[in-house]
Design an enzyme around this catalytic site. Structure first.
Site, PDB file in Angstrom:
ATOM      1  N   ALA A 145       5.033 -67.894 -31.591  1.00  0.00           N
ATOM      2  CA  ALA A 145       6.347 -67.504 -31.956  1.00  0.00           C
ATOM      3  C   ALA A 145       7.019 -68.553 -32.772  1.00  0.00           C
ATOM      4  O   ALA A 145       8.070 -68.193 -33.218  1.00  0.00           O
ATOM      5  CB  ALA A 145       7.020 -67.083 -30.798  1.00  0.00           C
ATOM      6  N   ASP A 203      -0.710 -74.096 -25.084  1.00  0.00           N
ATOM      7  CA  ASP A 203      -1.775 -74.547 -25.899  1.00  0.00           C
ATOM      8  C   ASP A 203      -2.802 -73.472 -25.583  1.00  0.00           C
ATOM      9  O   ASP A 203      -3.519 -73.491 -24.578  1.00  0.00           O
ATOM     10  CB  ASP A 203      -2.253 -75.731 -25.846  1.00  0.00           C
ATOM     11  CG  ASP A 203      -3.439 -76.167 -26.550  1.00  0.00           C
ATOM     12  OD1 ASP A 203      -3.774 -75.214 -27.310  1.00  0.00           O
ATOM     13  OD2 ASP A 203      -3.814 -77.298 -26.577  1.00  0.00           O
ATOM     14  N   TYR A 250     -13.806 -67.079 -37.648  1.00  0.00           N
ATOM     15  CA  TYR A 250     -12.494 -66.251 -37.581  1.00  0.00           C
ATOM     16  C   TYR A 250     -12.721 -64.724 -37.435  1.00  0.00           C
ATOM     17  O   TYR A 250     -12.122 -63.991 -36.506  1.00  0.00           O
ATOM     18  CB  TYR A 250     -11.713 -66.527 -38.654  1.00  0.00           C
ATOM     19  CG  TYR A 250     -10.306 -66.066 -38.828  1.00  0.00           C
ATOM     20  CD1 TYR A 250      -9.340 -66.337 -38.119  1.00  0.00           C
ATOM     21  CD2 TYR A 250     -10.174 -64.797 -39.772  1.00  0.00           C
ATOM     22  CE1 TYR A 250      -8.016 -65.628 -38.358  1.00  0.00           C
ATOM     23  CE2 TYR A 250      -8.696 -64.302 -40.019  1.00  0.00           C
ATOM     24  CZ  TYR A 250      -7.777 -64.714 -39.238  1.00  0.00           C
ATOM     25  OH  TYR A 250      -6.430 -64.115 -39.120  1.00  0.00           O
TER      26      TYR A 250
HETATM   27  P1  NAI Z   1       0.820 -69.052 -38.853  1.00  0.00           P
HETATM   28  O1  NAI Z   1      -0.209 -70.102 -39.120  1.00  0.00           O
HETATM   29  O2  NAI Z   1       1.948 -69.151 -39.658  1.00  0.00           O
HETATM   30  O3  NAI Z   1       1.188 -69.110 -37.131  1.00  0.00           O
HETATM   31  C1  NAI Z   1       0.297 -69.128 -36.242  1.00  0.00           C
HETATM   32  C2  NAI Z   1       0.988 -69.496 -34.877  1.00  0.00           C
HETATM   33  O4  NAI Z   1       0.044 -69.656 -34.070  1.00  0.00           O
HETATM   34  C3  NAI Z   1       1.886 -70.546 -34.926  1.00  0.00           C
HETATM   35  O5  NAI Z   1       3.142 -70.341 -34.695  1.00  0.00           O
HETATM   36  C4  NAI Z   1       0.927 -71.743 -34.277  1.00  0.00           C
HETATM   37  O6  NAI Z   1       2.080 -72.669 -33.610  1.00  0.00           O
HETATM   38  C5  NAI Z   1       0.325 -70.786 -33.118  1.00  0.00           C
HETATM   39  N1  NAI Z   1      -1.012 -71.405 -32.847  1.00  0.00           N
HETATM   40  C6  NAI Z   1      -1.911 -71.705 -33.331  1.00  0.00           C
HETATM   41  N2  NAI Z   1      -2.891 -72.403 -32.755  1.00  0.00           N
HETATM   42  C7  NAI Z   1      -2.131 -72.395 -31.245  1.00  0.00           C
HETATM   43  C8  NAI Z   1      -2.707 -72.846 -30.141  1.00  0.00           C
HETATM   44  N3  NAI Z   1      -3.804 -73.493 -29.956  1.00  0.00           N
HETATM   45  N4  NAI Z   1      -1.677 -72.680 -28.924  1.00  0.00           N
HETATM   46  C9  NAI Z   1      -0.421 -72.239 -29.252  1.00  0.00           C
HETATM   47  N5  NAI Z   1      -0.184 -71.643 -30.398  1.00  0.00           N
HETATM   48  C10 NAI Z   1      -1.000 -71.928 -31.403  1.00  0.00           C
HETATM   49  O7  NAI Z   1       0.032 -67.863 -39.106  1.00  0.00           O
HETATM   50  P2  NAI Z   1       0.605 -66.039 -39.153  1.00  0.00           P
HETATM   51  O8  NAI Z   1       0.180 -65.926 -40.641  1.00  0.00           O
HETATM   52  O9  NAI Z   1       2.011 -66.058 -38.619  1.00  0.00           O
HETATM   53  O10 NAI Z   1      -0.722 -65.364 -38.422  1.00  0.00           O
HETATM   54  C11 NAI Z   1      -0.271 -64.882 -37.003  1.00  0.00           C
HETATM   55  C12 NAI Z   1      -1.451 -64.216 -36.605  1.00  0.00           C
HETATM   56  O11 NAI Z   1      -1.663 -63.250 -37.376  1.00  0.00           O
HETATM   57  C13 NAI Z   1      -2.747 -65.000 -36.477  1.00  0.00           C
HETATM   58  O12 NAI Z   1      -3.453 -64.375 -35.314  1.00  0.00           O
HETATM   59  C14 NAI Z   1      -3.527 -64.683 -37.554  1.00  0.00           C
HETATM   60  O13 NAI Z   1      -4.874 -64.490 -37.415  1.00  0.00           O
HETATM   61  C15 NAI Z   1      -3.143 -63.199 -37.921  1.00  0.00           C
HETATM   62  N6  NAI Z   1      -3.098 -62.718 -39.046  1.00  0.00           N
HETATM   63  C16 NAI Z   1      -2.484 -63.302 -40.301  1.00  0.00           C
HETATM   64  C17 NAI Z   1      -2.801 -62.775 -41.472  1.00  0.00           C
HETATM   65  C18 NAI Z   1      -1.984 -63.279 -42.772  1.00  0.00           C
HETATM   66  O14 NAI Z   1      -2.167 -62.934 -43.907  1.00  0.00           O
HETATM   67  N7  NAI Z   1      -0.978 -64.164 -42.549  1.00  0.00           N
HETATM   68  C19 NAI Z   1      -3.591 -61.741 -42.028  1.00  0.00           C
HETATM   69  C20 NAI Z   1      -4.331 -61.150 -40.639  1.00  0.00           C
HETATM   70  C21 NAI Z   1      -3.953 -61.741 -39.427  1.00  0.00           C
END
Ligand code: NAI
Length: 243
Positions: free
Chosen positions: A11, A60, A151
């Site tokens: 979040a 985490d 992924y």
């Molecule tokens: P982002 O990289 O901006 O945010 C990812 C979030 O997950 C961050 O808050 C990060 O701190 C958290 N995170 C990552 N590893 C973690 C861990 N080990 N423990 C706790 N928190 C962790 O990514 P975004 O773009 O907001 O993506 C959110 C979701 O949507 C992801 O699951 C991504 O795979 C999915 N998604 C995103 C797309 C895009 O085009 N941005 C397309 C399709 C899916």
């Protein structure tokens, strides 16, 4: 409209941040979970300034112990009846050269992490006889994508998990759905170069990339009472890029 307790992973930014803001605006108390406390505090501040209720917990997702601790804290706040498994990472590379640790890191965080979070909330949802689990998968989990075997496997796994749990938990009035975003403008996609962006844009009928709020809107709907009869579904929020 009923007010509930929602737990959103990842979040601190991007889609997770937008989802937390949107669920809070819908009247829910939101528990923001991610690793970076400072960023979580910023999002919590934004929610509170808008009149919403927010708590933060560090988590985490690659660590089962950390997941357990985070939900122990959440239980002190109340019963989580909306869980959004949003956090996710990429470690891209061609399969032939992919390091086992890059495979494991992605599967552990994106798939196993989500499953362990689900296990933490089931008892409470069953007691309440009401629950909403929303898994953020990806368009590539359905279409496949070169260079993202880890992924894509994690996201296809989330869809399979969603469908199985929808069947398993239906009689308890717990719905389980997946959202498969297309290309959404966040930090995750900001790293992609112009040629890739242009190639993607050419394949999107709506001729633009999506915004985090547009995924958040879908989450808000699936979490609502209006979505009571939707379970096991995969909602595509992708501008038509994969049908
Ligand atoms: P982002 O990289 O901006 O945010 C990812 C979030 O997950 C961050 O808050 C990060 O701190 C958290 N995170 C990552 N590893 C973690 C861990 N080990 N423990 C706790 N928190 C962790 O990514 P975004 O773009 O907001 O993506 C959110 C979701 O949507 C992801 O699951 C991504 O795979 C999915 N998604 C995103 C797309 C895009 O085009 N941005 C397309 C399709 C899916």
């Amino acid at each position: 409209m009923s007010s509930r307790i929602a737990f959103v992973t990842g979040a601190s930014r991007g889609i997770g941040r937008a989802t937390a803001l949107s669920l809070a605006a819908a009247g829910h108390t939101v528990i923001l979970a991610a690793r970076d406390q400072q960023k979580l505090d910023e999002v919590a501040g934004a929610i509170r300034s808008a009149g919403g209720a927010a708590h933060t917990v560090q988590i985490d997702l690659s660590s089962p112990e950390s997941i357990q601790q985070a939900f122990a804290q959440a239980k002190e706040i109340g019963t989580v009846t909306i869980l959004v498994n949003n956090a996710g990472i990429t470690r891209d590379g061609l399969a032939m050269r992919m390091k086992p640790e890059d495979w494991s890191a992605v599967l552990n965080t994106n798939l196993t992490g989500a499953f362990l979070c689900i296990q933490q909330v089931l008892q409470g949802m069953m007691k309440e006889r009401w629950g909403r689990i929303i898994n953020i998968a990806s368009v590539v989990g359905e279409s496949g994508n070169a260079g993202q075997a880890n992924y894509v496997a994690s996201k296809a796994g989330l869809v399979g998990l969603t469908k199985s749990l929808a069947i398993e938990l239906g009689s308890r009035n717990i719905t389980v759905n997946a959202i498969t975003p297309g290309f959404i403008e966040t930090d995750m996609t900001a790293v992609l170069g112009e040629p890739i962006r242009e190639k993607m844009l050419a394949n999107i009928p709506l001729k633009r990339f999506g915004q985090p709020g547009e995924v958040a809107g879908a989450v808000k709907f699936l979490a609502s009472d209006e979505a009571a009869y939707i379970t096991g579904s995969v909602l595509r929020v992708n501008g038509g890029m994969y049908l």
